[in-house]
Write a protein that holds these residues in place. Structure first.
Motif, PDB file in Angstrom:
ATOM      1  N   LEU A  93       0.814  -1.211   0.000  1.00 58.04           N
ATOM      2  CA  LEU A  93       0.000   0.000   0.000  1.00 58.04           C
ATOM      3  C   LEU A  93       0.850   1.264   0.000  1.00 58.04           C
ATOM      4  O   LEU A  93       0.465   2.317  -0.506  1.00 58.04           O
ATOM      5  CB  LEU A  93      -0.938  -0.023   1.216  1.00 58.04           C
ATOM      6  CG  LEU A  93      -2.129   0.902   1.183  1.00 58.04           C
ATOM      7  CD1 LEU A  93      -2.964   0.673  -0.061  1.00 58.04           C
ATOM      8  CD2 LEU A  93      -2.978   0.730   2.427  1.00 58.04           C
ATOM      9  N   THR A  94       2.076   1.155   0.572  1.00 59.22           N
ATOM     10  CA  THR A  94       2.928   2.354   0.612  1.00 59.22           C
ATOM     11  C   THR A  94       3.895   2.401  -0.573  1.00 59.22           C
ATOM     12  O   THR A  94       4.776   3.247  -0.632  1.00 59.22           O
ATOM     13  CB  THR A  94       3.744   2.384   1.914  1.00 59.22           C
ATOM     14  OG1 THR A  94       4.447   1.147   1.999  1.00 59.22           O
ATOM     15  CG2 THR A  94       2.875   2.578   3.141  1.00 59.22           C
ATOM     16  N   GLY A  95       3.759   1.443  -1.494  1.00 60.97           N
ATOM     17  CA  GLY A  95       4.580   1.509  -2.706  1.00 60.97           C
ATOM     18  C   GLY A  95       5.817   0.648  -2.697  1.00 60.97           C
ATOM     19  O   GLY A  95       6.659   0.763  -3.579  1.00 60.97           O
ATOM     20  N   LYS A  96       5.944  -0.195  -1.702  1.00 60.89           N
ATOM     21  CA  LYS A  96       7.107  -1.088  -1.712  1.00 60.89           C
ATOM     22  C   LYS A  96       6.827  -2.223  -2.693  1.00 60.89           C
ATOM     23  O   LYS A  96       5.702  -2.724  -2.750  1.00 60.89           O
ATOM     24  CB  LYS A  96       7.344  -1.677  -0.321  1.00 60.89           C
ATOM     25  CG  LYS A  96       7.919  -0.677   0.650  1.00 60.89           C
ATOM     26  CD  LYS A  96       8.342  -1.375   1.911  1.00 60.89           C
ATOM     27  CE  LYS A  96       8.787  -0.390   2.987  1.00 60.89           C
ATOM     28  NZ  LYS A  96       9.956   0.366   2.611  1.00 60.89           N
ATOM     29  N   VAL A  97       7.869  -2.587  -3.425  1.00 62.16           N
ATOM     30  CA  VAL A  97       7.703  -3.674  -4.396  1.00 62.16           C
ATOM     31  C   VAL A  97       8.293  -4.949  -3.803  1.00 62.16           C
ATOM     32  O   VAL A  97       9.456  -4.980  -3.414  1.00 62.16           O
ATOM     33  CB  VAL A  97       8.387  -3.331  -5.739  1.00 62.16           C
ATOM     34  CG1 VAL A  97       8.295  -4.492  -6.690  1.00 62.16           C
ATOM     35  CG2 VAL A  97       7.726  -2.108  -6.336  1.00 62.16           C
ATOM     36  N   LEU A  98       7.475  -5.978  -3.707  1.00 66.60           N
ATOM     37  CA  LEU A  98       7.915  -7.203  -3.044  1.00 66.60           C
ATOM     38  C   LEU A  98       8.238  -8.278  -4.071  1.00 66.60           C
ATOM     39  O   LEU A  98       7.615  -8.333  -5.140  1.00 66.60           O
ATOM     40  CB  LEU A  98       6.811  -7.714  -2.104  1.00 66.60           C
ATOM     41  CG  LEU A  98       6.232  -6.678  -1.154  1.00 66.60           C
ATOM     42  CD1 LEU A  98       5.092  -7.269  -0.352  1.00 66.60           C
ATOM     43  CD2 LEU A  98       7.306  -6.158  -0.203  1.00 66.60           C
ATOM     44  N   PRO A  99       9.194  -9.152  -3.739  1.00 69.04           N
ATOM     45  CA  PRO A  99       9.574 -10.199  -4.704  1.00 69.04           C
ATOM     46  C   PRO A  99       8.437 -11.181  -4.948  1.00 69.04           C
ATOM     47  O   PRO A  99       7.554 -11.354  -4.112  1.00 69.04           O
ATOM     48  CB  PRO A  99      10.765 -10.896  -4.036  1.00 69.04           C
ATOM     49  CG  PRO A  99      10.732 -10.495  -2.620  1.00 69.04           C
ATOM     50  CD  PRO A  99       9.995  -9.209  -2.514  1.00 69.04           C
ATOM     51  N   VAL A 100       8.494 -11.815  -6.104  1.00 66.89           N
ATOM     52  CA  VAL A 100       7.447 -12.774  -6.479  1.00 66.89           C
ATOM     53  C   VAL A 100       8.101 -14.101  -6.904  1.00 66.89           C
ATOM     54  O   VAL A 100       9.318 -14.186  -7.032  1.00 66.89           O
ATOM     55  CB  VAL A 100       6.596 -12.227  -7.647  1.00 66.89           C
ATOM     56  CG1 VAL A 100       5.793 -11.046  -7.216  1.00 66.89           C
ATOM     57  CG2 VAL A 100       7.485 -11.882  -8.843  1.00 66.89           C
TER      58      VAL A 100
END
Ligand SMILES: Nc1ncnc2c1ncn2[C@@H]1O[C@H](COP(=O)(O)OP(=O)(O)OP(=O)(O)O)[C@@H](O)[C@H]1O
Length: 720
Positions: free
Chosen positions: A612-619
């Protein structure tokens, strides 16, 4: 009306009481002949019975005579002797031996025609048929094993290395107990067939069974003997079939194990667990059986649905599917030689290949059998009354076309089917030509529709070039199934971005589409989503929407697009359910692209979860996604920074021709130039993988020099 009554009195009289009394003459005649039918019928039955009695009597006499002459033992005695003979050379464990002795004793005292006799007999059949203490000699010659593995399969290096390690350890330890391997991957990538090849390399017998849709625990552990028609479970049946106690058993589809009667997963666990399976007890046999020498290999399409305790004990090896060059190599080196052999058109001899202008002579190595020299095998032709033209071949262009336009899949099963189809049709044509096919005259052709077949026959009759090429491929496999690589050729409009997804069927590229409708009255700002999204993906759309609204304020403070428009987000191919959070970044980009009215570059595909705050998480599924992107002709991949390691671990052939981003400023600039489509890059960038910060990722296209930075924070921070 009352129904007619017929009374039979003795054999020669039939009295009828019929209502109404007037009887038609034909019926009265038939009734008069009834006594004769009854009489002749009973005579026939009598004759049949006396014939049977006679046969029985003679058989008994024959048996008695044979027995007197010492030619045959009594049935029961013969049976007991057979069971004793069977176990004579076997090393039956104590408990099983005790059970066998007890049952033999019981059988001796039972009446032959009693039902219990049959139950005991069946039980003894199973007990004495098992290969107690019988093992096949194993091959620990690593070099030979490697040759066999390479001979049967292209690539699959992880699996091949693991098997060689297993052999080395077994050789050093002198025992072969070890882990349970589990091959996980999309359909058609060779999980089952490599299992067969491993058995060949190890010199073990091979047995396969599937547990997909298996609900009843008795299928694995057997039924108790008290049930009618009771049988042992699958593993005992397997041991009886292969007749050694150290086969390789491939258990297919462990991810589709059901649960209805009992818990099949626990039964499977008991069977596979090296700590328990030295004394596996099947409900039917009821004596411990040592299955610890069996090498178990499981296969699955998905890891998530494999029961947890089972998964814990397995060593998972993932297979991710093949990209185009790999598929071409598999087709040329494995599938075509195999399909040609099956269709009776063996690969041409080396000389023939040179004459036909074909490159190299390695292509046909699948044809070689263990212990045969490759070239010799290539020269050998099976008996055939038909002379097969040397230039029969499927060209590289045709294979490429098959892969692109007919068989979009992670594995090669569909490709294999198409190649087999082509080879069968070629065989038909070769035989037609050899038999001297004559094109039909116009008068022989049926009304309409005959023209095409005449054309085909004419072609065959005059044919010199037997190549299947990209041009004549349609004749063999029909019209193209896919007509375009991408949904949006030549660039997508604002609001459309290519994402990358991963499913049990492999990786795939998918578009995220966003369209807006201006809200008439004040308000607006709603978001509708379609395309069979699962609940997690639905949540991603809302997160992306909130974040894109927030971010647009940073880009263009006066842009009220999100407040004045209702939005609709769709993921095409609506009949396929989609799930997961990995499209978050793509959704955000699509929303911003629409709000800014700027198209995203056509050669970019991306994946990543967004918070929600714009952090991009690994997939997950980086390898499958890379393969899918290459398949779609994407030249720039954007992955989360957290996946950098995954990308670096990809095999070299996948990273080949990928320009990776170093941390130095100059290379950042280079990438920025390349992404902006300027010619400043020092060398052409075919594929590009990026995981650096957003300011490097300027991939919104357009005329303006003012390139808008990507709203992606690859290192976990939002940077624009
Ligand atoms: N790397 C490879 N080299 C040669 N042949 C291959 C390779 N991969 C797959 N094949 C061929 O593709 C066909 C399909 O493979 P297989 O049936 O083993 O797939 P699978 O992964 O077990 O699929 P499923 O999950 O549906 O059971 C086989 O004929 C196999 O020989």
């Amino acid at each position: 009306m009352k129904s007619p009554v017929v009374t039979v009195c003795g054999t020669d009289a039939v009295r009828l009481s019929l209502f109404p009394p007037s009887l038609p003459p034909s019926l009265s005649f038939s009734l008069a002949s009834l006594p004769y039918f009854f009489q002749s019928g009973s005579q026939q039955v009598e004759a049949k019975i006396s014939q049977k009695q006679r046969e029985y009597f003679l058989m008994e006499q024959l048996k008695y005579i044979k027995k007197e002459l010492g030619m045959e033992k009594d049935d029961k005695e013969a049976l007991l002797a057979k069971f004793r003979e069977r176990i004579k050379t076997l090393q039956v464990p104590q408990l099983a031996q005790a059970a066998i002795d007890e049952e033999l004793e019981k059988l001796e005292s039972l009446e032959k025609n009693s039902s219990e006799f049959n139950v005991t007999r069946n039980y003894l059949e199973w007990l004495t048929w098992l290969p107690w203490g019988v093992t096949s000699e194993e091959n620990f010659d690593l070099k030979r094993a490697k040759v066999i593995l390479d001979e049967d399969h292209y690539g699959l290096q992880d699996i091949k290395n693991r098997i060689l390690e297993f052999m080395a350890v077994s050789k050093l330890k002198g025992s072969t107990q070890g882990k349970i391997l589990c091959f996980v991957g999309p359909p058609g990538v060779g999980k089952t067939s490599i299992g067969k090849s491993i058995a060949r390399a190890l010199g073990r017998a091979f047995h396969r069974f599937s547990v997909g849709g298996l609900y009843d625990v008795a299928e694995i552990k057997g039924h108790r003997r008290t049930y009618v028609g009771a049988m042992p479970g699958k593993i005992i049946q397997c041991l009886k079939t292969v007749q050694t106690s150290n086969p390789l058993v491939l258990i297919d589809e462990v991810d589709k194990l059901g649960r209805d009667r009992g818990d099949p997963a626990s039964a499977l666990l008991e069977l596979l667990d090296p700590n328990q399976n030295e004394s596996f007890i099947d409900h039917y046999l009821d004596v411990p059986v040592d299955v610890s020498k069996v090498l178990f290999i499981c296969t699955a399409n998905l890891i998530d649905t494999i029961p947890g305790p089972l998964l814990d004990r397995m060593e998972v090896i993932r297979l991710s599917g093949y990209d185009l060059p790999e598929k071409v190599a598999i087709a040329q080196q494995y599938l075509i030689p195999k399909a040609r052999e099956e269709a009776g058109i063996p690969m041409p001899s080396i000389k023939g290949r040179e004459e036909a202008g074909l490159e190299g002579g390695k292509e046909g190595h699948v044809e070689t059998k263990e212990g045969e020299g490759g070239e010799e095998a290539m020269e050998k032709k099976p008996f055939s009354a038909v002379d097969i033209p040397e230039n029969v071949r499927i060209t590289g262009g045709a294979i490429d076309s098959l892969i692109r336009w007919y068989c979009r899949e992670a594995g090669v099963r569909n490709l294999e089917k198409h190649i087999e189809k082509i080879c069968r049709k070629l065989a038909h044509e070769v035989v037609q030509k050899a038999e001297g096919v004559e094109p039909k005259g116009a008068d022989e052709l049926g009304p309409g529709g005959g023209e095409e077949s005449r054309q085909g026959e004419e072609d065959v009759a005059t044919r010199e070039d037997w190549s299947v090429t990209e041009k004549n491929l349609e004749k063999y496999v029909g019209k193209r199934v896919f007509t375009s690589d991408r949904l949006y050729e030549g660039g997508a409009p604002p609001g459309v971005v290519m994402g990358l997804s991963w499913t049990a069927m492999g990786g795939a590229s998918l578009y995220i589409e966003v369209q807006s409708v201006r809200h008439k009255s004040s308000g607006g700002g709603t978001l509708t989503s379609t395309g069979q999204m699962g609940s997690v993906m639905e949540e991603s759309t809302r997160i992306a929407h909130t974040f894109a609204r927030r971010k647009l304020e940073d880009f263009q403070a006066d842009n009220a697009f999100f407040d004045t428009h209702d939005l609709h987000m769709h993921v095409p191919e609506g009949s396929i359910p989609k799930e997961g959070p990995s499209a978050g970044v793509t959704m955000t980009t699509a929303l911003l692209s629409l709000a800014l009215n700027r198209s995203v570059r056509a050669d970019v595909a991306m994946t990543g979860e967004i918070s929600l705050t714009g952090k991009v998480l690994p997939v997950g599924g980086i390898k499958e996604k890379t393969i899918a992107a290459r398949r779609s002709g994407v030249t720039c991949l954007i992955f989360p920074h957290g996946n950098k390691k995954d990308f670096e671990e990809l095999p070299e052939y996948l990273k080949e021709s990928l320009e990776t981003l170093a941390k130095s400023d100059s290379s950042r600039n280079k990438v920025r130039e390349a992404i902006k489509g300027k010619t400043g890059a020092t060398r052409p960038i075919k594929h590009q993988s990026c995981w650096t910060r957003a300011r490097d990722m300027s991939f919104f296209g357009g005329e303006s020099d003012k390139v808008v930075s990507s709203p992606l924070a690859f290192d976990g921070k939002w940077v624009d």
